[in-house]
Design a protein around this motif. Structure first.
Motif, PDB file in Angstrom:
ATOM      1  N   UNK A   1       1.219  -1.297  -0.146  1.00 22.59           N
ATOM      2  CA  UNK A   1      -0.219  -0.094  -0.042  1.00 22.59           C
ATOM      3  C   UNK A   1       1.056   1.540   0.002  1.00 22.59           C
ATOM      4  N   UNK A   2       1.845   1.331   1.205  1.00 21.97           N
ATOM      5  CA  UNK A   2       3.128   2.171   0.777  1.00 21.97           C
ATOM      6  C   UNK A   2       3.346   2.655  -0.954  1.00 21.97           C
ATOM      7  N   UNK A   3       4.092   1.658  -0.946  1.00 24.10           N
ATOM      8  CA  UNK A   3       4.908   1.786  -2.109  1.00 24.10           C
ATOM      9  C   UNK A   3       3.771   2.134  -3.350  1.00 24.10           C
ATOM     10  N   UNK A   4       2.691   1.859  -3.580  1.00 24.21           N
ATOM     11  CA  UNK A   4       1.745   1.960  -4.530  1.00 24.21           C
ATOM     12  C   UNK A   4       1.213   3.544  -4.446  1.00 24.21           C
ATOM     13  N   UNK A   5       1.127   3.857  -2.766  1.00 25.37           N
ATOM     14  CA  UNK A   5       1.265   5.407  -2.520  1.00 25.37           C
ATOM     15  C   UNK A   5       2.305   5.993  -2.581  1.00 25.37           C
ATOM     16  N   UNK A   6       3.506   6.150  -2.610  1.00 24.46           N
ATOM     17  CA  UNK A   6       4.051   6.750  -2.824  1.00 24.46           C
ATOM     18  C   UNK A   6       4.058   6.707  -4.109  1.00 24.46           C
ATOM     19  N   UNK A   7       4.217   5.838  -5.443  1.00 26.38           N
ATOM     20  CA  UNK A   7       4.798   5.946  -6.596  1.00 26.38           C
ATOM     21  C   UNK A   7       3.334   6.549  -7.189  1.00 26.38           C
ATOM     22  N   UNK A   8       2.746   6.625  -6.960  1.00 28.39           N
ATOM     23  CA  UNK A   8       1.617   7.732  -7.243  1.00 28.39           C
ATOM     24  C   UNK A   8       1.457   9.146  -6.969  1.00 28.39           C
ATOM     25  N   UNK A   9       2.649   9.850  -7.844  1.00 31.74           N
ATOM     26  CA  UNK A   9       2.491  11.494  -7.378  1.00 31.74           C
ATOM     27  C   UNK A   9       3.652  11.192  -9.242  1.00 31.74           C
ATOM     28  N   UNK A  10       4.454  11.640  -9.083  1.00 27.21           N
ATOM     29  CA  UNK A  10       4.594  12.503 -10.387  1.00 27.21           C
ATOM     30  C   UNK A  10       3.881  12.053 -11.700  1.00 27.21           C
ATOM     31  N   UNK A  11       3.125  11.302 -11.953  1.00 30.44           N
ATOM     32  CA  UNK A  11       2.156  10.775 -12.656  1.00 30.44           C
ATOM     33  C   UNK A  11       0.784  11.561 -12.579  1.00 30.44           C
TER      34      UNK A  11
END
Length: 558
Positions: free
Chosen positions: A156-166
């Motif tokens: 969950x943490x990885x998915x949320x953190x990655x969902x930034x720059x795009x």
């Protein structure tokens, strides 16, 4: 009729801002400090916003409740409509066993979970953001990571953190297009400016993902992949947004980054393969148990250890990828001019019944108009993709309906949370609480260049949407920039670029992530894990925008 007042407390913006911030403080304290379930925290914060609207701002009770009802409706359509249908498509692939085929296909590229985090959470998540947005990439990539063996909380943490720059270019650049409409500026110009900010962020996102997975050892051992992933995404996003097409920025960037990393791992491998020590089911406490009886017998009996070593026939691999190729095809087709225009005939706009608002200047408030874009909604297009997926995977109608029912049950608390949070946002917007906070920040003069991304972050943290944040504060950013002698294009773009960093801490997306990985009720734990990264990225964005407002980096401003 309610006429907004921005300084109801002692005619002071500062004191009024303190009171206006109470709903947000309540929400974040209940989530991050007391670790209450998101749906409970959201309902209490909603109650606080209603009290502030009625008691402090003098908003009639009926108008406040109607504003909240419109927000709840918007939370369900289009936001939850997108997420529900996206998770339904995923759950059908689980029920047929094709998601395991997809998982093994991803694992065959690299069995190192640090590489997998970059490919799935960042690259594939960016593609999902480009096509659907609104929480879809968080839900889909989180469960994919769990299927590869990541612990639910870390996934969950990885998915949320990655969902930034795009995010700024998500849903075919909907946030940028919205920003252009509320500021009166060209969306191409604004998109180009955002494309000179978020690519800098993209350079660091893969590094943070690896740090979350394997701390410093991971960075030392996988730095070539980190550099290739971040640099290729950043370069493609910059070039596409500035010279080709703003709506296609994330599509090109995600595909270019994934291709670059996959090409790299064909000639380079980390000295040590990192694999999470936790063996988790595809959906902890989620839909898989409810549908496990529907899975093919051979697949259901396959041990986890040998399953990861199986070689799937090319036909089954093609069918496993088919749902996502169908999604891409449907979304791209819906963006073609004549098709988009034809679908737009089904769109209906109407004033929310009984809601009558005037802003502080006596003008009409745009949020009272509700748009029911039935055919052009990404959720409807996702539903169409789901029906086509049924045909390709050979899923019967009863089986698909069971999957849909299980999806609704799985997301029940997320649905309540999202609707409550959007009701909170609409009450704060309609009463003037949000504009009070923004106007107070805008009074900072030249320092507003530092605060501008913070305003965007705040808007997204509250609403869960960079699009909504741009609707709230886009015009305010332009006005404040004019008064402070700053570039209006820069400040408007900063709202969107700062807003992408608030998405990972918004209760809406926390609820979606928690529901996807089977951690309902533990949104507070996820919030505590991502808050630091959100604030760190925000600090960097504030610094970048401030430097762009000075001679140091003013050459980056259009």
């Amino acid at each position: 009729m309610y006429h907004q007042v921005l300084d109801p407390i002692a005619h002071s913006l500062a004191w009024s801002s303190l009171v206006a911030a109470l709903p947000l403080l309540t929400l974040f304290v209940l989530l991050g400090v007391l670790r209450w379930a998101a749906w409970i925290a959201s309902l209490i914060a909603l109650a606080v916003s209603l009290v502030v609207a009625v008691w402090a701002y003098g908003m009639p009770v009926g108008q406040a409740v109607l504003a909240g009802s419109e927000g709840a409706a918007f939370g369900f359509f289009p936001i939850l409509w997108i997420v529900i249908n996206a998770i339904w498509v995923y759950n059908m692939t689980v029920a047929t066993g094709h998601f395991d085929v997809l998982r093994r296909s991803f694992a065959s590229v690299s069995d190192d979970q640090r590489i997998q985090a970059m490919l799935i959470a960042f690259c594939f998540g960016a593609l999902m953001e480009a096509l659907a947005g609104f929480g879809t990439p968080v839900a889909v990539t989180a469960v994919m990571l769990i299927a590869l063996g990541f612990a639910p909380l870390k996934a969950a943490v990885l998915a949320l953190t990655a969902n930034t720059a795009p995010v700024a270019f998500g849903a075919m650049a909907t946030p940028i297009i919205t920003l252009g409409s509320v500021t009166g500026r060209s969306s191409d110009t604004l998109g180009a400016m955002v494309g000179r900010q978020t690519p800098v962020l993209a350079l660091f996102v893969p590094l943070i993902l690896v740090l979350i997975v394997d701390r410093k050892n991971g960075i030392r051992e996988t730095w070539p992949a980190i550099v290739v992933c971040g640099a290729s995404f950043a370069a493609a996003q910059y070039v596409t947004s500035n010279f080709i097409s703003v709506p296609l920025a994330d599509v090109v960037a995600s595909l270019a980054s994934a291709a670059a990393v996959m090409a790299l791992v064909r000639v380079w491998r980390p000295v040590r393969v990192y694999t999470e020590a936790v063996a988790a089911p595809a959906m902890s406490g989620g839909v898989v148990p409810a549908l496990s009886g529907d899975m093919p017998e051979a697949e259901a009996e396959q041990p986890a250890e040998s399953s990861s070593e199986r070689t799937d026939p090319p036909r089954e691999i093609a069918r496993a990828y088919a749902p996502y190729l169908i999604i891409i095809a449907v979304f791209v087709l819906a963006q073609i001019g004549p098709v988009k225009s034809w679908l737009g005939h089904a769109t209906r706009q109407f004033a929310w019944p009984g809601l009558h608002l005037l802003n502080a200047k006596g003008g009409k408030v745009g949020s009272v108009t509700f748009t029911l874009n039935i055919a052009t909604s990404p959720g409807t297009q996702m539903l169409v993709a789901g029906v086509l997926t049924m045909a390709v995977l050979g899923i019967s109608i009863p089986k698909a309906l069971r999957a849909y029912g299980a999806t609704l049950f799985q997301l029940r608390w997320a649905i309540l949370t999202v609707m409550a949070v959007l009701a909170l946002a609409y009450v704060m917007n309609a009463s003037g609480q949000t504009i009070t906070l923004g106007t107070w920040m805008a009074a900072a003069g030249g320092l507003f260049a530092v605060l501008s991304p913070l305003l965007g972050w705040l808007g997204t943290a509250v609403t869960g949407s960079d699009t909504s944040s741009n609707s709230l504060f886009g015009a305010l950013q332009v006005t404040a920039a004019g008064k402070a002698g700053l570039s209006q294009t820069l400040m408007a773009a900063a709202n969107s670029s700062g807003g992408v960093l608030g998405k990972m801490v918004s209760p809406q997306n926390l609820a979606i992530a928690a529901a996807a990985v089977g951690l309902q009720g533990r949104e507070g734990d996820i919030f505590r894990r991502v808050l630091g990264w959100s604030l760190l990225f925000l600090l960097g964005m504030c610094l970048l925008v401030w430097l762009q407002s000075t001679p140091v980096l003013s050459w980056m401003v259009a």
